[in-house]
Scaffold this active site. Structure first.
Site, PDB file in Angstrom:
ATOM      1  N   LYS A 112       0.920 -17.991  -2.468  1.00 54.13           N
ATOM      2  CA  LYS A 112      -0.492 -18.312  -2.205  1.00 54.13           C
ATOM      3  C   LYS A 112      -0.826 -19.734  -2.654  1.00 54.13           C
ATOM      4  CE  LYS A 112      -2.482 -13.773  -1.617  1.00 54.13           C
ATOM      5  NZ  LYS A 112      -3.628 -12.897  -1.775  1.00 54.13           N
ATOM      6  N   LYS A 193       5.387 -10.158   5.127  1.00 47.19           N
ATOM      7  CA  LYS A 193       4.595  -8.935   5.044  1.00 47.19           C
ATOM      8  C   LYS A 193       3.251  -9.128   5.749  1.00 47.19           C
ATOM      9  CE  LYS A 193       1.443  -8.785   1.160  1.00 47.19           C
ATOM     10  NZ  LYS A 193       0.263  -8.319   1.921  1.00 47.19           N
ATOM     11  N   LYS A 196      -3.884  -9.652   4.971  1.00 46.36           N
ATOM     12  CA  LYS A 196      -5.249  -9.935   5.422  1.00 46.36           C
ATOM     13  C   LYS A 196      -5.462 -11.419   5.594  1.00 46.36           C
ATOM     14  CE  LYS A 196      -7.180  -6.939   2.251  1.00 46.36           C
ATOM     15  NZ  LYS A 196      -7.002  -7.716   1.056  1.00 46.36           N
TER      16      LYS A 196
HETATM   17  P1  ATP Z   1      -4.357 -10.724   0.922  1.00 40.98           P
HETATM   18  O1  ATP Z   1      -3.606 -11.470   1.971  1.00 40.98           O
HETATM   19  O2  ATP Z   1      -5.802 -11.111   0.807  1.00 40.98           O
HETATM   20  O3  ATP Z   1      -3.637 -10.702  -0.415  1.00 40.98           O
HETATM   21  P2  ATP Z   1      -3.316  -8.080   1.449  1.00 40.98           P
HETATM   22  O4  ATP Z   1      -3.141  -7.623   2.847  1.00 40.98           O
HETATM   23  O5  ATP Z   1      -2.093  -8.471   0.683  1.00 40.98           O
HETATM   24  O6  ATP Z   1      -4.417  -9.230   1.456  1.00 40.98           O
HETATM   25  P3  ATP Z   1      -4.414  -6.733  -0.868  1.00 40.98           P
HETATM   26  O7  ATP Z   1      -5.880  -6.487  -1.008  1.00 40.98           O
HETATM   27  O8  ATP Z   1      -3.820  -7.868  -1.644  1.00 40.98           O
HETATM   28  O9  ATP Z   1      -4.088  -6.898   0.681  1.00 40.98           O
HETATM   29  O10 ATP Z   1      -3.602  -5.404  -1.237  1.00 40.98           O
HETATM   30  C1  ATP Z   1      -4.195  -4.121  -1.185  1.00 40.98           C
HETATM   31  C2  ATP Z   1      -3.123  -3.047  -1.211  1.00 40.98           C
HETATM   32  O11 ATP Z   1      -2.395  -3.034   0.034  1.00 40.98           O
HETATM   33  C3  ATP Z   1      -2.057  -3.256  -2.299  1.00 40.98           C
HETATM   34  O12 ATP Z   1      -1.705  -1.999  -2.840  1.00 40.98           O
HETATM   35  C4  ATP Z   1      -0.891  -3.843  -1.548  1.00 40.98           C
HETATM   36  O13 ATP Z   1       0.351  -3.586  -2.178  1.00 40.98           O
HETATM   37  C5  ATP Z   1      -1.001  -3.122  -0.218  1.00 40.98           C
HETATM   38  N1  ATP Z   1      -0.409  -3.917   0.868  1.00 40.98           N
HETATM   39  C6  ATP Z   1      -0.798  -5.160   1.234  1.00 40.98           C
HETATM   40  N2  ATP Z   1      -0.073  -5.578   2.283  1.00 40.98           N
HETATM   41  C7  ATP Z   1       0.813  -4.576   2.568  1.00 40.98           C
HETATM   42  C8  ATP Z   1       1.833  -4.409   3.555  1.00 40.98           C
HETATM   43  N3  ATP Z   1       2.093  -5.374   4.435  1.00 40.98           N
HETATM   44  N4  ATP Z   1       2.537  -3.246   3.572  1.00 40.98           N
HETATM   45  C9  ATP Z   1       2.274  -2.260   2.672  1.00 40.98           C
HETATM   46  N5  ATP Z   1       1.323  -2.360   1.722  1.00 40.98           N
HETATM   47  C10 ATP Z   1       0.594  -3.499   1.667  1.00 40.98           C
HETATM   48 MG    MG Z   2      -2.291  -9.234  -1.286  1.00 40.43          MG
END
Ligand code: ATP
Ligand code: MG
Length: 329
Positions: A112, A193, A196
């Site tokens: 990040k 991965k 968001k």
């Molecule tokens: P950001 O990019 O803002 O970090 P993010 O998609 O990583 O968003 P988070 O809010 O950081 O989402 O994570 C929320 C939950 O979703 C956490 O438990 C994280 O491990 C899970 N998670 C995030 N992305 C994935 C993915 N690609 N596959 C499985 N679990 C995920």
């Molecule tokens: Mg995340």
């Protein structure tokens, strides 16, 4: 006393099927087995800039999605992190026992920070705040996606260090990963991965994406130069599509292999799209019903904060006493 479970999602964008399969789906499955606390972790979201008006509406949207996927306010406390002031307070105490080197090694920080022009200190501190979120509730179990496993190891290191410096204070939290769906990859870049915060339009399937867009995104997903599914040599894109199908359907490995071996990619994509659409449609219906009831989400968040605040306050008080900070008797 029932064990406690805590986990959270940042209201930092559109929730996607990775968040659902890696986290939310499993929360729903275990909410009745533990004393359950689920956070909309807005203090985490602001570790990178968020438009204030957008953030406010994303907090409500995220809470409404928690309800739409099946979290039940009668069984679970749903809480906006910043409404419980102890999270930030405990994070400071934990910051003071955390070596900077531990934080600089974190994969998420490195990834990040690279994407930012100026790196806010909050991005480095992120895992300490996450440790505070978990330890403040003395959570024994933390269900997350695989990307957060490293932060949970760090949480245990921080807890251990605090406990050894100041005496037993925190419960050691265990990591709980789903058997399938712990790491859903981007549809456009299956080596990254799904996130968001990623920007590509074909990258993630949002839980609230219009159904025709869901189909289109899956039909355009990156595969490889093979024509059909070969379980002996799965490319990352195809493996990801199969994982998505398996996580939504609950099929066994054997069922998957029997059904999909040798299937042409075009047909595979159609079947994955159908499975995802069938799962998202009822969720989106419930989401619309919840949003049509003005004030409902706010009431749930208020009730959640009222329920968990005494737990948070008592842990903060204990940590203060252990450290020798001024804590009223
Ligand atoms: P950001 O990019 O803002 O970090 P993010 O998609 O990583 O968003 P988070 O809010 O950081 O989402 O994570 C929320 C939950 O979703 C956490 O438990 C994280 O491990 C899970 N998670 C995030 N992305 C994935 C993915 N690609 N596959 C499985 N679990 C995920
Ligand atoms: Mg995340």
């Amino acid at each position: 006393m029932r064990k406690r479970v805590f986990s959270g999602v940042q209201p930092s964008g559109n929730l996607h099927i990775g968040n659902y399969l890696g986290a939310l789906k499993n929360w729903v499955e275990i909410q009745g087995d533990y004393e359950s606390i689920w956070g909309i972790v807005d203090l985490h979201a602001v570790t990178v800039y968020q438009d204030p008006a957008e953030l406010r509406s994303k907090i409500i949207e995220t809470a409404a999605l928690f309800l739409a996927v099946g979290l039940d306010p009668k069984q679970s406390s749903i809480v906006a992190q910043s409404s419980v002031h102890g999270h930030a307070e405990l994070a400071w105490m934990l910051t003071c026992v955390t070596p900077v080197g531990w934080l600089e090694r974190m994969t998420q920080f490195k990834a990040k920070a690279q994407a930012q022009e100026t790196v806010g200190d909050g991005l480095l501190q992120y895992p300490v705040l996450m440790a505070a979120d978990i330890l403040i509730y003395q959570a024994a179990i933390v269900p997350v996606g695989e990307d957060q496993a490293q932060h949970l190891e760090l949480t245990r290191d921080i807890a251990q260090r605090f406990n050894s410096l100041y005496g037993e204070t925190f419960v050691m939290p265990g990591t709980h990963l789903p058997a399938v769906g712990a790491r859903i990859m981007g549809l456009d870049e299956p080596d990254k991965k799904m996130s968001k915060s990623a920007t590509g339009t074909g990258h993630a399937i949002g839980l609230l994406d219009p159904i025709d867009q869901v189909r289109k995104k899956i039909m355009r997903a990156t595969t490889d130069s093979q024509p059909a599914v070969d379980y002996g040599a799965l490319g990352a894109g195809v493996e990801n599509l199969l994982n998505i199908f398996q996580a939504f359907s609950g099929w066994t490995k054997e069922q998957m292999q029997q059904h999909f071996s040798g299937m042409r990619y075009g047909d595979l994509k159609k079947q994955v799209a159908e499975m995802v659409v069938t799962s998202l449609e009822p969720l989106q219906r419930r989401y619309r019903e919840i949003k049509n009831d003005p004030g409902y989400v706010d009431r749930v968040l208020k009730q959640g904060a009222e329920h968990v605040s005494p737990i948070a306050d008592s842990t903060v008080k204990l940590a203060k006493q252990r450290m020798g900070l001024y804590a009223e008797a």
